[in-house]
Design a protein around this motif. Sequence first.
Motif, PDB file in Angstrom:
ATOM      1  N   SER A  64       0.822  -1.206   0.000  1.00 26.84           N
ATOM      2  CA  SER A  64       0.000   0.000   0.000  1.00 26.84           C
ATOM      3  C   SER A  64       0.856   1.255   0.000  1.00 26.84           C
ATOM      4  CB  SER A  64      -0.939   0.001   1.214  1.00 26.84           C
ATOM      5  OG  SER A  64      -1.758   1.140   1.223  1.00 26.84           O
ATOM      6  N   GLN A  65       1.914   1.248   0.798  1.00 29.90           N
ATOM      7  CA  GLN A  65       2.787   2.416   0.876  1.00 29.90           C
ATOM      8  C   GLN A  65       3.586   2.631  -0.411  1.00 29.90           C
ATOM      9  OE1 GLN A  65       5.113   1.539   4.384  1.00 29.90           O
ATOM     10  NE2 GLN A  65       3.554   2.363   5.787  1.00 29.90           N
ATOM     11  N   GLU A  66       4.002   1.530  -1.028  1.00 31.97           N
ATOM     12  CA  GLU A  66       4.856   1.636  -2.207  1.00 31.97           C
ATOM     13  C   GLU A  66       4.087   1.755  -3.514  1.00 31.97           C
ATOM     14  OE1 GLU A  66       7.573  -1.631  -2.224  1.00 31.97           O
ATOM     15  OE2 GLU A  66       8.179  -1.320  -0.138  1.00 31.97           O
ATOM     16  N   HIS A  67       2.894   1.136  -3.569  1.00 31.83           N
ATOM     17  CA  HIS A  67       2.176   1.066  -4.851  1.00 31.83           C
ATOM     18  C   HIS A  67       0.725   1.538  -4.779  1.00 31.83           C
ATOM     19  CE1 HIS A  67       5.593  -1.208  -6.400  1.00 31.83           C
ATOM     20  NE2 HIS A  67       5.526  -1.948  -5.315  1.00 31.83           N
ATOM     21  N   GLY A  68       0.241   1.838  -3.577  1.00 35.56           N
ATOM     22  CA  GLY A  68      -1.104   2.374  -3.458  1.00 35.56           C
ATOM     23  C   GLY A  68      -2.118   1.370  -2.941  1.00 35.56           C
ATOM     24  N   PRO A  69      -3.256   1.873  -2.459  1.00 36.77           N
ATOM     25  CA  PRO A  69      -4.297   1.013  -1.880  1.00 36.77           C
ATOM     26  C   PRO A  69      -4.864  -0.004  -2.865  1.00 36.77           C
ATOM     27  CG  PRO A  69      -4.656   3.310  -1.283  1.00 36.77           C
ATOM     28  CD  PRO A  69      -3.577   3.301  -2.323  1.00 36.77           C
ATOM     29  N   ALA A  70      -4.987   0.370  -4.139  1.00 41.84           N
ATOM     30  CA  ALA A  70      -5.557  -0.561  -5.120  1.00 41.84           C
ATOM     31  C   ALA A  70      -4.673  -1.793  -5.281  1.00 41.84           C
ATOM     32  CB  ALA A  70      -5.742   0.136  -6.462  1.00 41.84           C
ATOM     33  N   ALA A  71      -3.337  -1.560  -5.311  1.00 40.98           N
ATOM     34  CA  ALA A  71      -2.409  -2.687  -5.422  1.00 40.98           C
ATOM     35  C   ALA A  71      -2.481  -3.565  -4.176  1.00 40.98           C
ATOM     36  CB  ALA A  71      -0.984  -2.171  -5.620  1.00 40.98           C
ATOM     37  N   ALA A  72      -2.638  -2.937  -3.010  1.00 41.35           N
ATOM     38  CA  ALA A  72      -2.748  -3.716  -1.777  1.00 41.35           C
ATOM     39  C   ALA A  72      -4.028  -4.551  -1.770  1.00 41.35           C
ATOM     40  CB  ALA A  72      -2.723  -2.777  -0.566  1.00 41.35           C
ATOM     41  N   LYS A  73      -5.109  -3.987  -2.284  1.00 47.03           N
ATOM     42  CA  LYS A  73      -6.367  -4.729  -2.344  1.00 47.03           C
ATOM     43  C   LYS A  73      -6.239  -5.948  -3.250  1.00 47.03           C
ATOM     44  CE  LYS A  73     -11.259  -4.159  -3.485  1.00 47.03           C
ATOM     45  NZ  LYS A  73     -12.306  -3.206  -3.961  1.00 47.03           N
ATOM     46  N   SER A  74      -5.589  -5.772  -4.417  1.00 45.63           N
ATOM     47  CA  SER A  74      -5.382  -6.904  -5.323  1.00 45.63           C
ATOM     48  C   SER A  74      -4.478  -7.945  -4.687  1.00 45.63           C
ATOM     49  CB  SER A  74      -4.779  -6.405  -6.642  1.00 45.63           C
ATOM     50  OG  SER A  74      -5.666  -5.534  -7.316  1.00 45.63           O
ATOM     51  N   THR A  75      -3.453  -7.479  -3.973  1.00 43.45           N
ATOM     52  CA  THR A  75      -2.528  -8.403  -3.310  1.00 43.45           C
ATOM     53  C   THR A  75      -3.256  -9.220  -2.253  1.00 43.45           C
ATOM     54  OG1 THR A  75      -0.680  -6.875  -3.674  1.00 43.45           O
ATOM     55  CG2 THR A  75      -0.399  -8.565  -1.974  1.00 43.45           C
ATOM     56  N   ARG A  76      -4.090  -8.585  -1.476  1.00 40.50           N
ATOM     57  CA  ARG A  76      -4.867  -9.302  -0.461  1.00 40.50           C
ATOM     58  C   ARG A  76      -5.728 -10.385  -1.105  1.00 40.50           C
ATOM     59  NH1 ARG A  76      -7.143  -8.214   4.708  1.00 40.50           N
ATOM     60  NH2 ARG A  76      -9.123  -9.319   4.983  1.00 40.50           N
ATOM     61  N   SER A  77      -6.365 -10.057  -2.231  1.00 37.97           N
ATOM     62  CA  SER A  77      -7.225 -11.019  -2.916  1.00 37.97           C
ATOM     63  C   SER A  77      -6.423 -12.214  -3.414  1.00 37.97           C
ATOM     64  CB  SER A  77      -7.929 -10.328  -4.086  1.00 37.97           C
ATOM     65  OG  SER A  77      -8.703 -11.240  -4.827  1.00 37.97           O
ATOM     66  N   VAL A  78      -5.240 -11.957  -3.974  1.00 38.08           N
ATOM     67  CA  VAL A  78      -4.410 -13.036  -4.507  1.00 38.08           C
ATOM     68  C   VAL A  78      -3.907 -13.937  -3.380  1.00 38.08           C
ATOM     69  CG1 VAL A  78      -2.190 -13.549  -5.605  1.00 38.08           C
ATOM     70  CG2 VAL A  78      -3.740 -11.862  -6.636  1.00 38.08           C
ATOM     71  N   VAL A  79      -3.389 -13.328  -2.315  1.00 36.25           N
ATOM     72  CA  VAL A  79      -2.885 -14.130  -1.193  1.00 36.25           C
ATOM     73  C   VAL A  79      -4.019 -14.968  -0.600  1.00 36.25           C
ATOM     74  CG1 VAL A  79      -1.871 -14.063   1.116  1.00 36.25           C
ATOM     75  CG2 VAL A  79      -1.024 -12.520  -0.656  1.00 36.25           C
ATOM     76  N   SER A  80      -5.198 -14.374  -0.478  1.00 41.17           N
ATOM     77  CA  SER A  80      -6.339 -15.109   0.068  1.00 41.17           C
ATOM     78  C   SER A  80      -6.697 -16.297  -0.810  1.00 41.17           C
ATOM     79  CB  SER A  80      -7.542 -14.168   0.201  1.00 41.17           C
ATOM     80  OG  SER A  80      -8.661 -14.848   0.722  1.00 41.17           O
ATOM     81  N   SER A  81      -6.657 -16.107  -2.126  1.00 36.92           N
ATOM     82  CA  SER A  81      -6.996 -17.202  -3.034  1.00 36.92           C
ATOM     83  C   SER A  81      -5.959 -18.318  -2.985  1.00 36.92           C
ATOM     84  CB  SER A  81      -7.114 -16.665  -4.456  1.00 36.92           C
ATOM     85  OG  SER A  81      -8.176 -15.731  -4.560  1.00 36.92           O
ATOM     86  N   ILE A  82      -4.682 -17.946  -2.903  1.00 33.70           N
ATOM     87  CA  ILE A  82      -3.622 -18.952  -2.825  1.00 33.70           C
ATOM     88  C   ILE A  82      -3.754 -19.776  -1.538  1.00 33.70           C
ATOM     89  CG2 ILE A  82      -1.126 -19.297  -2.588  1.00 33.70           C
ATOM     90  CD1 ILE A  82      -0.750 -16.814  -4.372  1.00 33.70           C
ATOM     91  N   LEU A  83      -3.934 -19.076  -0.425  1.00 27.97           N
ATOM     92  CA  LEU A  83      -4.054 -19.783   0.851  1.00 27.97           C
ATOM     93  C   LEU A  83      -5.381 -20.532   0.950  1.00 27.97           C
ATOM     94  CD1 LEU A  83      -2.476 -17.178   3.285  1.00 27.97           C
ATOM     95  CD2 LEU A  83      -1.414 -19.157   2.190  1.00 27.97           C
ATOM     96  N   GLY A  84      -6.399 -20.032   0.235  1.00 27.22           N
ATOM     97  CA  GLY A  84      -7.662 -20.765   0.184  1.00 27.22           C
ATOM     98  C   GLY A  84      -7.480 -22.117  -0.474  1.00 27.22           C
ATOM     99  N   LEU A  85      -6.626 -22.167  -1.506  1.00 23.89           N
ATOM    100  CA  LEU A  85      -6.318 -23.443  -2.151  1.00 23.89           C
ATOM    101  C   LEU A  85      -5.605 -24.369  -1.173  1.00 23.89           C
ATOM    102  CD1 LEU A  85      -6.205 -25.200  -4.705  1.00 23.89           C
ATOM    103  CD2 LEU A  85      -4.060 -24.043  -5.308  1.00 23.89           C
ATOM    104  N   ALA A  86      -4.696 -23.798  -0.376  1.00 22.43           N
ATOM    105  CA  ALA A  86      -3.987 -24.606   0.619  1.00 22.43           C
ATOM    106  C   ALA A  86      -4.964 -25.184   1.649  1.00 22.43           C
ATOM    107  CB  ALA A  86      -2.923 -23.753   1.313  1.00 22.43           C
ATOM    108  N   VAL A  87      -5.952 -24.404   2.071  1.00 25.38           N
ATOM    109  CA  VAL A  87      -6.953 -24.890   3.026  1.00 25.38           C
ATOM    110  C   VAL A  87      -7.749 -26.035   2.415  1.00 25.38           C
ATOM    111  CG1 VAL A  87      -9.058 -24.284   4.273  1.00 25.38           C
ATOM    112  CG2 VAL A  87      -7.131 -22.683   4.246  1.00 25.38           C
ATOM    113  N   ARG A  88      -8.133 -25.894   1.143  1.00 31.76           N
ATOM    114  CA  ARG A  88      -8.929 -26.950   0.493  1.00 31.76           C
ATOM    115  C   ARG A  88      -8.146 -28.247   0.340  1.00 31.76           C
ATOM    116  NH1 ARG A  88     -10.298 -22.475  -2.555  1.00 31.76           N
ATOM    117  NH2 ARG A  88      -9.062 -23.111  -4.377  1.00 31.76           N
TER     118      ARG A  88
END
Length: 312
Positions: A64-88
Amino acid sequence: MPVDSRLSVVAAQWLADIDDSDLAAGTKRLYRFVSESYVLPRLGELRLREVTVPVIDRLLTSVSQEHGPAAAKSTRSVVSSILGLAVRHGLLPMNPVRETPARRATRGSRRPRSLTVAETRELLARLDDDPAAVLQGLPDLVAFMLGTGLRIGEACAVGPTDIDFAASTLSVGGTVTRDRLRGLFIQERPKSDAGRRTIALPPRTVDLLRRRLNDPPGESDLQVVFPSRKGLLRDPSNTSGDLRQALDRAGFPWVTSHTFRKTVATRLDDAGLSARQIADHLGHSRPSLTQDVYLGRGTASPEAAEALHRSF
């Protein structure tokens, strides 16, 4: 995958699943970019058990600090999806992203800026007087976007068969995008269901389209109204770069292609059109769930064309 897998291993499987999915090419490209640019360089070598809430929180703060809130939001979504696969797959008992506080961008109190009628006319005149912009076909493209409110990818995908000159309407449903394997192509599926729409055209825009089809630039069998200088599909990203330089030369550094959509929305609002009519015209899926579900969509609004006709 073993329980002590590194995040990079799960991410590779997730990206492979994304590539095989029916997601839009632009969405696939965004997910891969975020993964390779923000997630893997910082978390890729960590074991899954090491990807904790504090670790994720530090990552999102940094992005967020380096690339902005929009980039942080996309990053959160990607990390959540990756870890969601790990949970499944039974590699994690829960997804730690759910416990990581979300960061919301602070909304400014100022209304999004749009071009006034005088600024619109001045901008178009300056583009007409810019030899480089004329060579790149930007004056007509900008005038078209200001007359329709189309996104730049949608404008690049418009073909003769999309235009009904007798009714002065345009059918919108495709967008030009780029795929790693296919290159540039017209994606027939719109960004959302609301993106497939029919809009009314102001007389000036009808005249512009008729002129371009009677005297098409370049030589190509590709049937689009706004091709590249070589007569091929126009790359929206490259066009945005060319437009950025032209707008700077014209003395409008604050304007982007999205400003044209804001300008169209402002004109329609000033003309008294309802939020529903404006959403229909721009291809937005809202203004409300009730309207989305129970009212007819995708019809042309003559009031919209008349309002835009008076704007430049």
